[in-house]
Design an enzyme around this catalytic site. Structure first.
Site, short mmCIF file in Angstrom:
data_model
loop_
_atom_site.label_atom_id
_atom_site.label_comp_id
_atom_site.label_asym_id
_atom_site.label_seq_id
_atom_site.Cartn_x
_atom_site.Cartn_y
_atom_site.Cartn_z
CB SER A 78 4.33 -2.32 3.41
OG SER A 78 4.25 -3.25 2.20
CE LYS A 116 2.08 -0.44 -0.14
NZ LYS A 116 3.88 -1.43 -0.46
#
Length: 161
Positions: A78, A116
Site C-alpha cells: 500500500s 499509511k
C-alpha cells in the site's frame, strides 16, 4: 556488517515522502558507523494486521537513529508510491502525533497496526495508502493511536527494483 547487500535510505525533511529518500553511502554503512535498533515485528502496508511484537534487532547507520527509534518490517504494497515496498524494514521515530499527510505507523482499536498517510479533520481520520489501487480507511479519531513516523528504510538489494 549490515544486512547482506542492504541499501539504507534516510528521509530528508520538508519533502513529499516519495521524493524524500537519500541513499546513504557505503561509508555510513561500515561497522563503526552501525548501531543496533530493536526490530519489533511487522507492520501492514495493506489491510491492518494484528499487532504482534518480536524482540530482535537490526544494525543501521547511526545517522538514521534518533532518541526513540525502532524498526518494523513492511508487509504489503500500500505504500509503493512512497518508495516503501513489501519486505523493506522501516526505521520509525516513536511519536504520538503526526501532521496531516505524514506517513505514520498507526494502531487501530488497540489491536491492529498499519502504515499509511494520516489525514485528520472534524469528520474523523483518513488513513490513505500510497497506492492508487487501494482504498483509504476511514475511522473516528478515538479509534487510532499514532505510534511513530517513518524516518528511514532498509532495503535488501535483491528486493530493490
Amino acid at each position: 556488517m549490515p544486512e547482506v547487500n542492504a541499501q539504507f535510505l534516510l528521509r530528508r525533511p520538508n519533502l513529499p515522502l516519495a521524493e524524500a529518500w537519500a541513499l546513504l553511502d557505503e561509508a555510513d554503512a561500515t561497522d563503526e558507523h552501525l548501531i543496533e535498533v530493536p526490530l519489533l515485528g511487522s507492520v501492514s502496508a495493506g489491510l491492518p494486521i494484528e499487532a504482534c511484537l518480536d524482540s530482535t534487532s537490526i544494525r543501521v547507520p547511526r545517522r538514521m537513529v534518533r532518541r526513540n527509534t525502532y524498526a518494523l518490517r513492511v508487509r504489503g504494497d500500500s505504500m509503493i508510491d512512497c518508495n516503501i515496498f513489501d519486505g523493506d524494514v522501516i526505521i520509525i521515530e516513536r511519536q504520538e502525533s503526526a501532521e496531516n499527510g505524514e506517513t505514520a505507523v498507526v494502531m487501530i482499536n488497540n489491536q491492529e497496526v498499519t502504515l499509511k498517510k494520516l489525514y485528520i479533520d472534524r469528520a474523523g481520520v483518513r488513513l490513505q495508502p500510497a497506492n492508487e489501487r487501494m482504498a483509504p480507511i476511514f475511522l473516528k479519531n478515538s479509534d487510532i493511536q499514532v505510534l511513530g513516523l517513518v524516518m528511514g528504510v532498509v532495503r535488501q538489494e535483491e528486493l530493490a527494483a
